[in-house]
Scaffold this motif. Structure first.
Motif, PDB file in Angstrom:
ATOM      1  N   PRO A 274       0.822  -1.208   0.000  1.00  0.00           N
ATOM      2  CA  PRO A 274       0.000   0.000   0.000  1.00  0.00           C
ATOM      3  C   PRO A 274       0.859   1.263   0.000  1.00  0.00           C
ATOM      4  N   PRO A 275       0.259   2.435  -0.225  1.00  0.00           N
ATOM      5  CA  PRO A 275       1.011   3.676  -0.062  1.00  0.00           C
ATOM      6  C   PRO A 275       1.616   3.747   1.335  1.00  0.00           C
ATOM      7  N   TRP A 276       2.833   4.227   1.438  1.00  0.00           N
ATOM      8  CA  TRP A 276       3.571   4.134   2.692  1.00  0.00           C
ATOM      9  C   TRP A 276       3.358   5.310   3.640  1.00  0.00           C
ATOM     10  N   LEU A 277       2.883   6.440   3.134  1.00  0.00           N
ATOM     11  CA  LEU A 277       2.779   7.625   3.986  1.00  0.00           C
ATOM     12  C   LEU A 277       1.320   8.010   4.195  1.00  0.00           C
ATOM     13  N   PRO A 278       0.854   8.043   5.446  1.00  0.00           N
ATOM     14  CA  PRO A 278      -0.541   8.393   5.723  1.00  0.00           C
ATOM     15  C   PRO A 278      -0.751   9.904   5.733  1.00  0.00           C
ATOM     16  N   ALA A 279      -0.666  10.498   4.564  1.00  0.00           N
ATOM     17  CA  ALA A 279      -0.851  11.937   4.412  1.00  0.00           C
ATOM     18  C   ALA A 279      -1.692  12.187   3.167  1.00  0.00           C
ATOM     19  N   LYS A 280      -2.242  13.361   3.061  1.00  0.00           N
ATOM     20  CA  LYS A 280      -3.132  13.689   1.953  1.00  0.00           C
ATOM     21  C   LYS A 280      -2.338  13.904   0.676  1.00  0.00           C
ATOM     22  N   ALA A 281      -2.760  13.257  -0.393  1.00  0.00           N
ATOM     23  CA  ALA A 281      -2.141  13.470  -1.705  1.00  0.00           C
ATOM     24  C   ALA A 281      -2.531  14.844  -2.231  1.00  0.00           C
ATOM     25  N   ALA A 282      -1.545  15.588  -2.710  1.00  0.00           N
ATOM     26  CA  ALA A 282      -1.815  16.917  -3.247  1.00  0.00           C
ATOM     27  C   ALA A 282      -2.366  16.856  -4.664  1.00  0.00           C
ATOM     28  N   ALA A 283      -2.227  15.706  -5.316  1.00  0.00           N
ATOM     29  CA  ALA A 283      -2.703  15.519  -6.688  1.00  0.00           C
ATOM     30  C   ALA A 283      -2.975  14.031  -6.886  1.00  0.00           C
ATOM     31  N   PRO A 284      -3.852  13.689  -7.835  1.00  0.00           N
ATOM     32  CA  PRO A 284      -4.144  12.272  -8.071  1.00  0.00           C
ATOM     33  C   PRO A 284      -2.909  11.429  -8.341  1.00  0.00           C
ATOM     34  N   ILE A 285      -1.905  12.024  -8.978  1.00  0.00           N
ATOM     35  CA  ILE A 285      -0.709  11.279  -9.342  1.00  0.00           C
ATOM     36  C   ILE A 285       0.104  10.859  -8.113  1.00  0.00           C
ATOM     37  N   GLU A 286      -0.173  11.473  -6.938  1.00  0.00           N
ATOM     38  CA  GLU A 286       0.575  11.157  -5.722  1.00  0.00           C
ATOM     39  C   GLU A 286      -0.074  10.045  -4.888  1.00  0.00           C
ATOM     40  N   ARG A 287      -1.197   9.520  -5.338  1.00  0.00           N
ATOM     41  CA  ARG A 287      -1.937   8.572  -4.497  1.00  0.00           C
ATOM     42  C   ARG A 287      -1.238   7.242  -4.302  1.00  0.00           C
ATOM     43  N   ALA A 288      -0.226   6.952  -5.104  1.00  0.00           N
ATOM     44  CA  ALA A 288       0.547   5.731  -4.883  1.00  0.00           C
ATOM     45  C   ALA A 288       1.504   5.874  -3.707  1.00  0.00           C
ATOM     46  N   VAL A 289       1.771   7.103  -3.291  1.00  0.00           N
ATOM     47  CA  VAL A 289       2.709   7.359  -2.195  1.00  0.00           C
ATOM     48  C   VAL A 289       1.978   7.806  -0.936  1.00  0.00           C
ATOM     49  N   TYR A 290       0.967   8.660  -1.096  1.00  0.00           N
ATOM     50  CA  TYR A 290       0.256   9.239   0.041  1.00  0.00           C
ATOM     51  C   TYR A 290      -1.171   8.703   0.100  1.00  0.00           C
ATOM     52  N   ASP A 291      -1.589   8.290   1.279  1.00  0.00           N
ATOM     53  CA  ASP A 291      -2.924   7.740   1.496  1.00  0.00           C
ATOM     54  C   ASP A 291      -3.414   8.270   2.836  1.00  0.00           C
ATOM     55  N   GLU A 292      -4.274   9.281   2.781  1.00  0.00           N
ATOM     56  CA  GLU A 292      -4.703   9.976   3.990  1.00  0.00           C
ATOM     57  C   GLU A 292      -5.334   9.001   4.985  1.00  0.00           C
ATOM     58  N   GLY A 293      -4.801   9.019   6.195  1.00  0.00           N
ATOM     59  CA  GLY A 293      -5.320   8.137   7.234  1.00  0.00           C
ATOM     60  C   GLY A 293      -4.907   6.684   7.075  1.00  0.00           C
ATOM     61  N   GLY A 294      -4.097   6.366   6.072  1.00  0.00           N
ATOM     62  CA  GLY A 294      -3.715   4.976   5.835  1.00  0.00           C
ATOM     63  C   GLY A 294      -4.908   4.104   5.484  1.00  0.00           C
ATOM     64  N   ARG A 295      -5.820   4.635   4.659  1.00  0.00           N
ATOM     65  CA  ARG A 295      -7.068   3.919   4.349  1.00  0.00           C
ATOM     66  C   ARG A 295      -6.795   2.550   3.746  1.00  0.00           C
ATOM     67  N   MET A 296      -5.888   2.471   2.770  1.00  0.00           N
ATOM     68  CA  MET A 296      -5.643   1.192   2.107  1.00  0.00           C
ATOM     69  C   MET A 296      -4.957   0.213   3.045  1.00  0.00           C
ATOM     70  N   LEU A 297      -3.967   0.684   3.794  1.00  0.00           N
ATOM     71  CA  LEU A 297      -3.270  -0.172   4.752  1.00  0.00           C
ATOM     72  C   LEU A 297      -4.259  -0.755   5.758  1.00  0.00           C
ATOM     73  N   ARG A 298      -5.073   0.090   6.341  1.00  0.00           N
ATOM     74  CA  ARG A 298      -6.005  -0.376   7.364  1.00  0.00           C
ATOM     75  C   ARG A 298      -7.102  -1.252   6.755  1.00  0.00           C
ATOM     76  N   GLY A 299      -7.519  -0.943   5.540  1.00  0.00           N
ATOM     77  CA  GLY A 299      -8.513  -1.779   4.876  1.00  0.00           C
ATOM     78  C   GLY A 299      -7.971  -3.158   4.558  1.00  0.00           C
ATOM     79  N   PHE A 300      -6.709  -3.209   4.133  1.00  0.00           N
ATOM     80  CA  PHE A 300      -6.084  -4.506   3.861  1.00  0.00           C
ATOM     81  C   PHE A 300      -6.017  -5.349   5.131  1.00  0.00           C
ATOM     82  N   LEU A 301      -5.552  -4.753   6.214  1.00  0.00           N
ATOM     83  CA  LEU A 301      -5.439  -5.502   7.462  1.00  0.00           C
ATOM     84  C   LEU A 301      -6.810  -5.956   7.958  1.00  0.00           C
ATOM     85  N   ALA A 302      -7.805  -5.068   7.879  1.00  0.00           N
ATOM     86  CA  ALA A 302      -9.129  -5.399   8.401  1.00  0.00           C
ATOM     87  C   ALA A 302      -9.791  -6.533   7.617  1.00  0.00           C
TER      88      ALA A 302
END
Length: 385
Positions: A274-302
């Motif tokens: 998943p994206p490694w940094l739980p911060a807001k992406a400033a642009a769509p192109i940054e969503r592979a690096v930034y994921d606000e709140g760690g949504r994908m990480l937490r969704g994967f674990l859950a």
């Protein structure tokens, strides 16, 4: 739309921004006679500069603006020997760094280029970048539009990476990233997936969550997994993965699905980077690096326990950079793992080899130097299985 005056007429054109930046409210014409200092003052005021001069001179002006934006600010309390405020600590320093990056992008994005209906550029010494624009943005709009020169150069850079590809030693082949899809230039995380022992049953089936370029799905298939089901939400990434798997002759071994996180069913091995940094992406192109709140990480674990076959393993590939930046603690991660009914079966660590890991020059340099990338082997907790 953006609006400007030219030859006594009021004109307008659609504004295109992949980053989501708003159209500048004030636009003036600019050409080779505009000095860099004057251009810098105008962009600092929020004025867009619609270029009407030599195209190569526009690129030189963009470089000049970068130098002016990036030059260190003089100490406002007496210069040398003056008192300096204490450097902010993380995570505040990280947020200030992101704000500075956003401001820099906003200012540089105010040097504008008009594009013709076929993505052509009607300026002196302008290159033919129509193919690059079409790869990045799709079919030509059929009407003139205006883009920032910075975003145009980004589309061209992505086109060159797509042609050249990135050599992946684990595949002994090249992966070709598309525009807006994270490139596997950080090869250490690929090596972790290539070297970790496969759990029992994984030779028959594995899931990969958020495949991106398809590189990890390809590694699993090359390791002998008969069937890989790889999910991805972004249509651009799906097209990129399809292209790469076809190039590698693996399209018959990897099934691509457009899905948010998991496919249906269970698998002996489920891999997620998943994206490694739980911060807001400033642009769509940054969503592979930034994921606000760690949504994908937490969704994967859950959701992992519900999709693992008995005695199966989930492989979470994650950098600890967020921990060094104090955006997330190790306790947070372990707590989410436990709350999902999972346990840590083992962990494989590797140090980054990419150039930025040892490069200085910004407030994140120390955190990058300490960074470790890990493959966490997760299983369903014995009392929950």
């Amino acid at each position: 739309m953006i609006h400007w005056s030219e030859h006594g007429d009021e004109r307008s054109a659609p504004w295109r921004s992949e980053s989501g930046a708003g159209a500048p409210r004030r636009v003036v014409l600019a050409d080779d006679t505009l000095a860099a200092d004057a251009a810098y003052r105008l962009v600092c005021e929020g004025t867009g500069l619609l270029w009407r001069g030599d195209f190569q001179n526009a690129r030189h002006l963009l470089d000049a603006l970068k130098r002016r934006i990036d030059r260190p600010r003089k100490d406002r309390k007496g210069g040398k020997g003056g008192k300096h405020a204490a450097a902010p600590e993380f995570p505040h320093a990280f947020h200030l760094h992101r704000q500075a990056q956003a401001q820099r992008a906003r200012l540089l994005g105010l040097l504008l280029i008009g594009l013709e209906p076929d993505w052509g550029i009607a300026l002196r010494r302008a290159p033919d970048w129509r193919v690059a624009c079409a790869e990045a943005w799709g079919a030509a709009p059929g009407a003139p539009c205006v883009v920032s020169l910075r975003e145009l150069l980004g589309a061209v850079g992505a086109h060159e990476w797509r042609k050249k590809g990135v050599h992946v030693p684990a595949l002994d082949a090249r992966i070709h990233p598309h525009y807006g899809v994270f490139s596997p230039v950080r090869g250490e995380y690929v090596d972790l997936v290539a070297q970790a022992p496969l759990p029992p049953g994984a030779e028959a089936l594995a899931f990969e969550i958020g495949t991106g370029t398809g590189v990890l799905a390809a590694v699993l298939a090359r390791r002998g997994v008969d069937r890989v089901v790889a999910t991805e939400l972004d249509p651009r990434a799906l097209a990129c993965a399809q292209d790469n798997l076809a190039r590698l002759g693996l399209a018959g071994r990897v099934e691509l699905l457009q899905a948010d996180l998991f496919p249906e069913g269970r698998a002996p091995l489920i891999v997620c980077n998943p994206p490694w940094l739980p911060a807001k992406a400033a642009a769509p192109i940054e969503r592979a690096v930034y994921d606000e709140g760690g949504r994908m990480l937490r969704g994967f674990l859950a959701g992992l326990a519900a999709h693992l076959a008995p005695q199966g393993e989930g492989w979470l590939i994650l950098s600890d950079l967020a921990e060094h930046l104090r955006l997330r603690s190790r306790g947070d991660l372990l707590g989410w793992i436990a709350a999902a009914g999972l346990e840590v079966l083992g962990r494989h660590d590797i140090r980054p080899r990419h150039g930025k890991a040892t490069a200085g020059g910004d407030v994140l340099a120390g955190a990058r130097t300490a960074e470790v990338t890990s493959l966490w082997r997760l299983g369903v907790h014995a009392t929950d299985s």
